[in-house]
Design an enzyme around this catalytic site. Structure first.
Site, PDB file in Angstrom:
ATOM      1  N   TYR A   1       4.503  24.588  17.326  1.00 44.05           N
ATOM      2  CA  TYR A   1       4.971  23.543  18.255  1.00 44.05           C
ATOM      3  C   TYR A   1       6.459  23.297  18.062  1.00 44.05           C
ATOM      4  O   TYR A   1       6.943  23.155  16.936  1.00 44.05           O
ATOM      5  CB  TYR A   1       4.212  22.236  18.003  1.00 44.05           C
ATOM      6  CG  TYR A   1       2.781  22.262  18.484  1.00 44.05           C
ATOM      7  CD1 TYR A   1       2.490  22.417  19.835  1.00 44.05           C
ATOM      8  CD2 TYR A   1       1.735  22.130  17.581  1.00 44.05           C
ATOM      9  CE1 TYR A   1       1.172  22.439  20.276  1.00 44.05           C
ATOM     10  CE2 TYR A   1       0.419  22.146  18.017  1.00 44.05           C
ATOM     11  CZ  TYR A   1       0.142  22.304  19.364  1.00 44.05           C
ATOM     12  OH  TYR A   1      -1.158  22.317  19.791  1.00 44.05           O
TER      13      TYR A   1
ATOM     14  N   LYS B   1     -13.511   4.758  -4.853  1.00 44.28           N
ATOM     15  CA  LYS B   1     -13.229   4.272  -3.499  1.00 44.28           C
ATOM     16  C   LYS B   1     -12.546   5.385  -2.703  1.00 44.28           C
ATOM     17  O   LYS B   1     -12.045   6.355  -3.281  1.00 44.28           O
ATOM     18  CB  LYS B   1     -12.341   3.028  -3.561  1.00 44.28           C
ATOM     19  CG  LYS B   1     -10.974   3.257  -4.214  1.00 44.28           C
ATOM     20  CD  LYS B   1     -10.211   1.953  -4.401  1.00 44.28           C
ATOM     21  CE  LYS B   1      -8.900   2.185  -5.136  1.00 44.28           C
ATOM     22  NZ  LYS B   1      -8.214   0.906  -5.459  1.00 44.28           N
TER      23      LYS B   1
HETATM   24  C1  LIG Z   1      -7.823   1.175  -6.860  1.00 47.16           C
HETATM   25  C2  LIG Z   1      -8.045   0.254  -7.989  1.00 47.16           C
HETATM   26  C3  LIG Z   1      -8.068   0.723  -9.314  1.00 47.16           C
HETATM   27  C4  LIG Z   1      -7.696   2.144  -9.683  1.00 47.16           C
HETATM   28  O1  LIG Z   1      -6.283   2.255  -9.693  1.00 47.16           O
HETATM   29  P1  LIG Z   1      -5.546   3.615 -10.090  1.00 47.16           P
HETATM   30  O2  LIG Z   1      -4.103   3.267 -10.007  1.00 47.16           O
HETATM   31  O3  LIG Z   1      -5.942   4.618  -9.088  1.00 47.16           O
HETATM   32  O4  LIG Z   1      -5.973   3.960 -11.467  1.00 47.16           O
HETATM   33  C5  LIG Z   1      -8.407  -0.159 -10.309  1.00 47.16           C
HETATM   34  N1  LIG Z   1      -8.678  -1.453 -10.026  1.00 47.16           N
HETATM   35  C6  LIG Z   1      -8.633  -1.958  -8.768  1.00 47.16           C
HETATM   36  C7  LIG Z   1      -8.915  -3.393  -8.547  1.00 47.16           C
HETATM   37  C8  LIG Z   1      -8.301  -1.125  -7.718  1.00 47.16           C
HETATM   38  O5  LIG Z   1      -8.252  -1.616  -6.466  1.00 47.16           O
END
Ligand SMILES: *Cc1c(COP(=O)(O)O)cnc(C)c1O
Length: 370
Positions: free
Chosen positions: A246, A34
């Protein structure tokens, strides 16, 4: 190519993948890609995770899934989060495995008349999405009537497997209750990275690591997989008393060599790290890095750094180092800004070119908006 780019190291990715899978007892790995694979580039990283043997990939939005499908990825894609009924059509079109937390979404999907494998999410303590464990029997019975939905998997998500052991144990017990109600034959998964690391014995059918694949948690043997690199666009000597950037937050103390690097907060470097972050480069044939402070504000597209000596425009600087340096890594930027390394990672901008390297060889290059 723009003289600022993200280099992603597939050997480090393989190292992290294998380390996490071993910690979970060699169960299946759902590669969480993601948010553009936490900034690293979802298509290329996703393909590499599948090459390494991932069971499938997981995304947060249907658009993320569409990007993977358009790139030719035909593997399983788990859509995490609680499916909204209005996304049902996309799930069918993109051939996704949806996560269901509500009967409304289940009914919307079932009504489309196409057989679909789904995963049920249970809320064992996060309080965000998922059916309640107490509803497990009811959910099982209701789903028996959805003739188009085949429950393939059942999962939950930890809220604090990093630190809170009693709470995590409670979550595990609630999940075990759900497992009892549904019985064997399902693809059960529970562990994010912190879960794998601390509760690897609960790997079940699969684990869902994200941050650990990218190597962004310290002290676990994981390796950050990315470096943010840049070549200077200008190198000059300024006399004493010149204000830089800046607001003029830095003033040269004497004659100083200043390099301008073409990365800024629009590329993902936090604006707040000015006068604290460092960048570094290596002199020819030296293993000792030359560490240069970022002087003056981080602009949208540029930073200024103080050099001990003049360098040419071909000199490559590491703006984010593949380690846990408190001043020059993604993890360090998070520490400097009161955040967690997830945040600087996902802010690595789409406009950065990404170069993928395996065994020292470039294997792919993605130009932004190309
Ligand atoms: C983002 C997510 C993960 C991964 O989590 P990490 O802490 O990055 O390992 C796993 N399961 C779900 C449902 C998530 O939303």
């Amino acid at each position: 190519m723009r003289p600022a780019w993200l280099e992603v190291n597939f050997d480090a990715l393989a190292h992290n993948f294998n380390l996490l899978r071993a910690a979970a007892g060699q169960v299946q790995v759902i590669g969480v890609v993601k948010a553009n694979a936490y900034g690293h580039g979802a298509v290329e990283v996703g393909k590499e995770l599948l090459r390494l043997g991932a069971w499938g990939l997981a995304v947060a939005t249907t658009a993320e899934a569409r990007e993977l499908r358009r790139a030719g990825i035909v593997a399983r894609i788990l859509l995490m989060g609680s499916l909204h009924p209005q996304e049902a059509q996309d799930v069918v079109e993109l051939d996704l495995i949806p996560s269901l937390s509500t009967l409304e979404a289940a009914e919307a999907l079932n009504a489309l008349g196409r057989p679909l494998a789904v995963h049920l999410e249970f809320d064992t303590g996060m309080g965000r999405v998922g059916f309640q464990p107490e509803e497990a029997r009811m959910v099982r019975e209701r789903f028996a009537h959805y003739e188009n939905l085949l429950i393939q998997g059942i999962y939950s998500h930890f809220a604090d497997a990093e630190e809170d052991e009693p709470w995590t144990k409670e979550q595990i017990e609630r999940f075990q209750y759900v497992q009892q109600v549904f019985g064997p034959g399902y693809f059960y998964h529970l562990c994010n990275t912190a879960g794998v690391v601390n509760y690897g014995q609960y790997g079940l059918s699969a684990v869902r690591p994200g941050i650990g694949l990218y190597g962004l948690l310290p002290n676990l043997g994981l390796r950050p997989i990315a470096r943010l690199l840049a070549k200077p666009t200008q190198v000059k000597q300024l006399p004493a008393g010149r204000r830089i950037g800046y607001g003029g937050l830095y003033t040269t103390q004497g004659p100083e060599w200043i390099a301008t690097l073409p990365v800024g907060y629009a590329d993902g470097m936090p604006r707040l790290v000015f006068n604290r972050a460092t960048v570094r480069y290596f002199r020819a044939e030296s293993l000792e890095p030359c560490v240069c402070p970022v002087v003056g504000r981080v602009s949208m597209d540029q930073i200024t750094v103080r050099l001990p000596e003049p360098v040419g425009l071909e000199q490559v600087f590491e703006v984010a180092t593949p380690d846990f340096d408190p001043h020059s890594s993604l993890w360090g930027w998070a520490e400097l800004t009161g955040s967690v390394s997830y945040e600087p990672a996902v802010r690595l901008a789409a406009r950065l070119p990404r170069v993928y390297v395996r065994a020292g060889e470039e294997v792919a290059r993605v130009e932004p908006f190309g």
